[in-house]
Design a protein around this motif. Structure first.
Motif, PDB file in Angstrom:
ATOM      1  N   GLY A 664      14.740 102.986  48.111  1.00 27.04           N
ATOM      2  CA  GLY A 664      15.892 102.859  48.992  1.00 27.04           C
ATOM      3  C   GLY A 664      16.537 104.200  49.289  1.00 27.04           C
ATOM      4  O   GLY A 664      16.964 104.465  50.419  1.00 27.04           O
ATOM      5  N   TYR A 665      16.619 105.064  48.277  1.00 27.36           N
ATOM      6  CA  TYR A 665      17.204 106.393  48.478  1.00 27.36           C
ATOM      7  C   TYR A 665      16.432 107.150  49.556  1.00 27.36           C
ATOM      8  O   TYR A 665      17.019 107.773  50.444  1.00 27.36           O
ATOM      9  N   ASN A 666      15.115 107.075  49.473  1.00 24.87           N
ATOM     10  CA  ASN A 666      14.282 107.783  50.441  1.00 24.87           C
ATOM     11  C   ASN A 666      14.388 107.180  51.839  1.00 24.87           C
ATOM     12  O   ASN A 666      14.317 107.894  52.839  1.00 24.87           O
ATOM     13  N   LEU A 667      14.564 105.859  51.933  1.00 19.72           N
ATOM     14  CA  LEU A 667      14.747 105.248  53.249  1.00 19.72           C
ATOM     15  C   LEU A 667      15.991 105.800  53.933  1.00 19.72           C
ATOM     16  O   LEU A 667      15.985 106.052  55.148  1.00 19.72           O
ATOM     17  N   GLN A 668      17.053 105.943  53.147  1.00 16.62           N
ATOM     18  CA  GLN A 668      18.317 106.399  53.725  1.00 16.62           C
ATOM     19  C   GLN A 668      18.306 107.902  53.983  1.00 16.62           C
ATOM     20  O   GLN A 668      18.851 108.357  54.980  1.00 16.62           O
ATOM     21  N   ASN A 669      17.706 108.658  53.083  1.00 16.83           N
ATOM     22  CA  ASN A 669      17.621 110.111  53.245  1.00 16.83           C
ATOM     23  C   ASN A 669      16.158 110.482  53.414  1.00 16.83           C
ATOM     24  O   ASN A 669      15.460 110.820  52.454  1.00 16.83           O
ATOM     25  N   GLU A 670      15.681 110.419  54.631  1.00 23.09           N
ATOM     26  CA  GLU A 670      14.260 110.667  54.910  1.00 23.09           C
ATOM     27  C   GLU A 670      13.867 112.107  54.628  1.00 23.09           C
ATOM     28  O   GLU A 670      12.677 112.408  54.479  1.00 23.09           O
ATOM     29  N   ASN A 671      14.844 112.992  54.553  1.00 19.68           N
ATOM     30  CA  ASN A 671      14.550 114.402  54.347  1.00 19.68           C
ATOM     31  C   ASN A 671      14.328 114.743  52.881  1.00 19.68           C
ATOM     32  O   ASN A 671      13.881 115.835  52.552  1.00 19.68           O
ATOM     33  N   ILE A 761       5.882 116.454  55.649  1.00 20.80           N
ATOM     34  CA  ILE A 761       5.793 115.297  56.545  1.00 20.80           C
ATOM     35  C   ILE A 761       7.006 114.371  56.428  1.00 20.80           C
ATOM     36  O   ILE A 761       7.087 113.360  57.139  1.00 20.80           O
ATOM     37  N   LEU A 762       7.956 114.707  55.556  1.00 25.99           N
ATOM     38  CA  LEU A 762       9.150 113.874  55.424  1.00 25.99           C
ATOM     39  C   LEU A 762       9.901 113.812  56.748  1.00 25.99           C
ATOM     40  O   LEU A 762      10.071 114.824  57.435  1.00 25.99           O
ATOM     41  N   GLY A 763      10.346 112.630  57.096  1.00 31.26           N
ATOM     42  CA  GLY A 763      11.123 112.452  58.310  1.00 31.26           C
ATOM     43  C   GLY A 763      10.318 112.431  59.585  1.00 31.26           C
ATOM     44  O   GLY A 763      10.875 112.283  60.675  1.00 31.26           O
ATOM     45  N   THR A 764       9.001 112.565  59.480  1.00 29.72           N
ATOM     46  CA  THR A 764       8.144 112.532  60.658  1.00 29.72           C
ATOM     47  C   THR A 764       7.453 111.170  60.748  1.00 29.72           C
ATOM     48  O   THR A 764       7.469 110.380  59.814  1.00 29.72           O
TER      49      THR A 764
END
Length: 931
Positions: A664-671, A761-764
């Motif tokens: 969930g943390y990564n979903l909200q902060n894609e960076n 590739i984060l956020g892409t």
């Protein structure tokens, strides 16, 4: 317990008697009445307050009078503690209420006795109509046994407990609503019921998991949203399972009726997304049931309200939503630790009654709620209480009185409220918002209702639960009951109430007609995005030597007043050696350097797991502890050029909830490079539902992107069956459609480049999760360790051709493929390659997507190769063989045999002792390297 000081009720000889009893209590407590002992323990020594007290007891030193006062205090406290057992909180009135603990007679008291007791002994804030102890007791009964019931004795903090009690007894939770508020509540209930009834009649027998019976859930959530917005909360995340989900989506998250109706009418709902961009919805190419989908709404005032996508696994969304909430609270844009502002975001977690009591992930979520790394300043939990599971009655569902009881173990206040009393529901919502803002803790609202239909709309509940449903079938809806109430009060007329019903039906019918007209013959075009089909291109991830060397020195320079454990300091100082030409960079060192460069590139890093700061195998040491005072220091917080935050967190001993949280943390902060590390790989077994329901498939089901990293220590080393396998085969079995990357590395340099590749590739649109079978004994193996130059150039390699084999091309007859520790065991046996001209060892670093072309290119270089061997230490029915087998048979030539080298199929992942392991491993090594 009461806030007031009971000693104010005593004066003269009575007070003298109590003081004598206190002196006796200090030396021989067993000789003092239990009631007095309880008061001494609660309030301490009696004090002479007659100089300022407004009231005093009467008469001479009569121990009978004292006992009556004490009994009255006991009765008052019993009402506070046990009033909930007698409260009118069940809409169906089908539960036995228990008044035995709050009856006057149980304390040998009469009404006359209570009239002689001052109200000030029992209440702090005395209402105007309360004149004596009897009035006070009756007032407490009215407060604690009405439509709202309270459990807060489990709260340890005295100030917090007194605050809750004062709110309850001041009447704040019974304050009347304004007429405008009442109209708004009825209007919402009308929409909730009208929506459900329209679907029920228009789409007969179609599953929707109706909210009916706890319709007030929407009112409750809406009031929490409004109150939180007033407190400055700008991001509200809602997690819930399927029951009532469509109604919450529609009325709390503002998904238009047209979109909801389109999903039922098999018309593409994306045709009716609001043109103002206020609603964000995604779908994957495989799609999912309508009652699993989510949405995010951007309100005109700037508040974001999201309902998380959720599978059928009921409670597993709770940690996902709290992870999203924490990410929304964290400022990760600067070097150092993230800066949390809990007032920025709120999690509302809606549970089912059977699931709340039955699912362990619920208690996992509450357990971490006040920890530094996972706290969110308090979630508002709601049990949408149908008083039944699928068909299972409460007596078969749990061993507690209430489904909410597990929350009490975490000092969470519990408020039970009758779902047929919408005004009480509004007051409870306001209280929950104020409590969370004041104390930063979880609070639980048990919204007690019923389920109007069966588990789904095709289920007949009379088959299994006739007693309940004979009542339900004759029970009016909350909208009808509240409409009559407001009409009787003159707030609205009966005609007004009827018109509201007509209006909602007309609105829904008009929207259905519209979507049928404008969506006729149209179909959803749900296709896998090109970025997923094609995967991502590996980029150059090398870092300049000077940049690495500067950072390395900064990581080894500590504040003057910080005292590193001497033995550890020697170990860390060896990390200077590789930059002075005297050694290599081991796994943990390469990881730290990778993290540092990723921070410099602007990506925050969040690493969590059991013992993650030090590393399970004492290889990492990202957080240091002063050996003199225990103070912590994180070197990565002080490197130059960092443009993002870093945190390494030792997590609670939980797997499912923490994996869900990090997802969930990564979903909200894609960076953010978000990493969960298992203490041992087999601990991932406890989080299997997170891999199955979320991480492996959310892109295809819901169009939701994730770049989470799972680090799972994996290898057979003679330690028995459990701490051997991270169940690689399960992740590979879930591998399809380029859904994630699965690796098992044998190179610290490759790990360095892999982390940097993942961050890139984060956020892409190319992002995907990374599943890594990480090493144990290889952490310090010199074959795995890297030269500095290996980090300054190059990129992640899906395969590594072992440097000491394959030099005599014509002599190579066997190509041996292996991963991880198996590859290094073979490399150690091969040494400099003397005597092994007949083979070429290829270390397969990436297992999925399978590097078929890279392996094909290697095979093509050795025209005399007759055999392609796949060597693994896992049993044949585990590990990677079953994935590799069809690929190898396809890429091998007709003249080449494909052979499996390894243990036979077994039920256990590994041998039970070190000697047996060595024997079995020797056989695998010999079979792999033989001609």
């Amino acid at each position: 317990m009461t806030n007031s000081n009971p000693w104010s009720a005593f004066s003269g000889p009575n007070l003298g008697y109590v003081m004598d009893m206190y002196d006796l209590y200090l030396t021989s407590p067993e000789e003092v009445d239990a009631e007095l002992v309880a008061l001494f323990e609660q309030y301490g020594a009696p004090v002479d307050t007659t100089a300022t007290a407004a009231v005093a007891t009467t008469g001479a030193a009569n121990t009978g009078d004292i006992q009556k006062v004490l009994a009255a205090v006991q009765l008052a406290d019993a009402i506070r503690q046990h009033g909930h057992l007698a409260a009118d909180i069940y809409p169906l009135n089908n539960q036995t209420l228990d008044t035995t603990r709050i009856e006057t007679s149980a304390y040998n008291l009469t009404d006359a006795d209570l009239r002689e007791v001052p109200a000030s002994v029992l209440l702090t804030n005395i209402p105007a109509n309360v004149k004596n102890g009897l009035d006070a007791i009756n007032y407490l009964k009215e407060i604690y046994t009405n439509k709202i019931a309270y459990e807060f004795n489990q709260v340890v903090g005295k100030d917090e407990r007194e605050w809750i009690q004062s709110k309850i007894e001041s009447g704040a939770l019974n304050a009347p609503l304004s007429n405008d508020d009442k109209k708004a509540v009825l209007n919402m209930l009308n929409k909730v019921e009208g929506f459900e009834q329209f679907l029920h009649k228009t789409f007969v027998g179609v599953k929707r998991f109706s909210i009916e019976g706890v319709d007030a859930l929407v009112v409750l959530i809406e009031e929490i949203i409004k109150g939180s917005e007033a407190n400055g909360v700008k991001n509200i995340q809602i997690g819930m399972a399927h029951r009532g989900r469509l109604n919450v989506l529609t009325h709390n998250v503002h998904k238009p009726y047209k979109m909801m109706l389109a999903d039922f009418a098999h018309v593409p709902s994306e045709l009716f997304v609001p043109e103002d961009g206020s609603l964000k919805v995604t779908k994957g190419w495989s799609n999912d049931a309508k009652y699993h989908l989510g949405a995010t709404y951007k309100a005109p005032n700037g508040t974001t309200i999201g309902l998380a996508y959720n599978p059928s696994h009921l409670e597993v969304v709770s940690p996902v939503v709290t992870g999203q909430t924490r990410a929304a609270q964290d400022d990760t844009s600067k070097a150092g630790a993230p800066v949390q502002d809990a007032s920025k975001a709120l999690a509302i977690l809606v549970h089912g009654d059977a699931a709340f009591a039955g699912q362990g992930v619920v208690t996992e979520t509450m357990n971490y709620s006040r920890t530094n790394g996972f706290g969110t300043g308090g979630s508002v939990h709601i049990i949408a209480n149908n008083m039944i599971g699928f068909t299972t009655e409460r007596f078969d569902s749990r061993s507690t009185v209430y489904s909410s009881d597990p929350a009490k173990g975490y000092e969470v206040p519990v408020i039970h409220v009758n779902a047929d009393e919408p005004e009480a529901v509004v007051q409870v919502a306001r209280f929950a918002v104020e409590y969370r803002a004041t104390f930063g803790k979880d609070i639980l609202v048990d919204l007690i209702g019923y389920r109007r239909y069966g588990h789904n709309e095709m289920d007949e509940p009379m088959i299994t639960n006739p007693a309940m449903y004979n009542i339900v079938h004759n029970h009016e809806t909350v909208r009808a009951l509240y409409g009559k109430k407001l009409a009787a009060e003159g707030v609205l007329t009966e005609a007004d109430v009827e018109q509201l019903q007509k209006d909602i039906k007309a609105e829904l019918q008009a929207d259905l007609d519209y979507i049928k007209e404008h969506g006729a013959g149209k179909h959803s075009e749900l296709e896998m995005p090109d970025a997923v089909v094609n995967g991502f291109e590996l980029i150059e991830t090398g870092v300049e030597k000077a940049r690495l060397e500067t950072m390395n020195e900064e990581l080894l320079t500590f504040p003057e007043d910080f005292h590193v454990f001497k033995k550890l300091n020697k170990i860390l100082n060896r990390r200077r050696d590789p930059f002075q030409g005297k050694g290599k960079i081991d796994w943990g060192h390469a990881e730290t350097l990778a993290f540092g460069t990723i921070l410099q590139d602007g990506h925050p890093v969040r690493l969590t797991g059991q013992d993650a700061q030090r590393g399970t195998f004492s290889q990492r040491h990202l957080v240091l502890h002063d050996e003199q005072n225990g103070n912590e220091y994180t070197p990565l917080h002080d490197i130059s050029g960092a443009n993002a935050s870093f945190t390494a967190i030792n997590s609670p001993l939980s797997e499912a909830s923490i994996v869900g949280y990090e997802y969930g943390y990564n979903l909200q902060n894609e960076n953010a490079l978000t990493i969960w590390e298992a203490q041992y790989g087999d601990f991932a077994n406890m989080a299997q539902m997170m891999f199955d329901n979320f991480i492996s498939a959310t892109r295809s089901k819901w169009g939701v992107r994730s770049g989470i990293v799972l680090s799972l220590p994996h290898s057979a080393e003679g330690q028995g069956s459990e701490h051997t396998s991270a169940r690689l085969e399960r992740f590979l079995q879930l591998s399809a459609e380029n859904n994630w990357t699965v690796v098992m590395l044998s190179s610290a340099a490759n790990y360095f480049h892999l982390l940097r590749q993942q961050a890139a590739i984060l956020g892409t649109d190319e992002v995907r999760p990374l599943v890594m079978m990480s090493p144990k004994s290889l952490l310090r193996n010199q074959i795995v360790a890297a030269d500095v130059d290996e980090l300054t150039v190059g990129k992640f390699q899906t395969i590594i051709e072992h440097p000491t084999t394959g030099k005599n091309v014509d002599a190579v007859e066997n190509i041996v493929l292996a991963s991880g520790k198996m590859a290094i065991d073979l490399a150690e046996k091969i040494g400099e390659g003397e005597g092994f001209d007949h083979l070429h060892l290829v270390r397969v670093e990436q297992l999925y997507p399978f590097p078929a072309q890279e392996i094909t290119d290697v095979i093509a270089k050795y025209p005399n190769a007759k055999t392609i061997k796949w060597a693994q230490e896992e049993p044949q029915n585990m590990g990677s063989w079953f994935l590799a087998d069809p690929y190898l048979r396809e890429l091998a030539t007709d003249a080449q045999a494909v052979k499996y080298i390894g243990r036979p199929a077994l039920s256990s992942p590994a041998e039970g002792d070190a000697d047996a392991y060595k024997e079995a491993q020797a056989i695998v090594i010999e079979g792999s390297l033989s001609k």
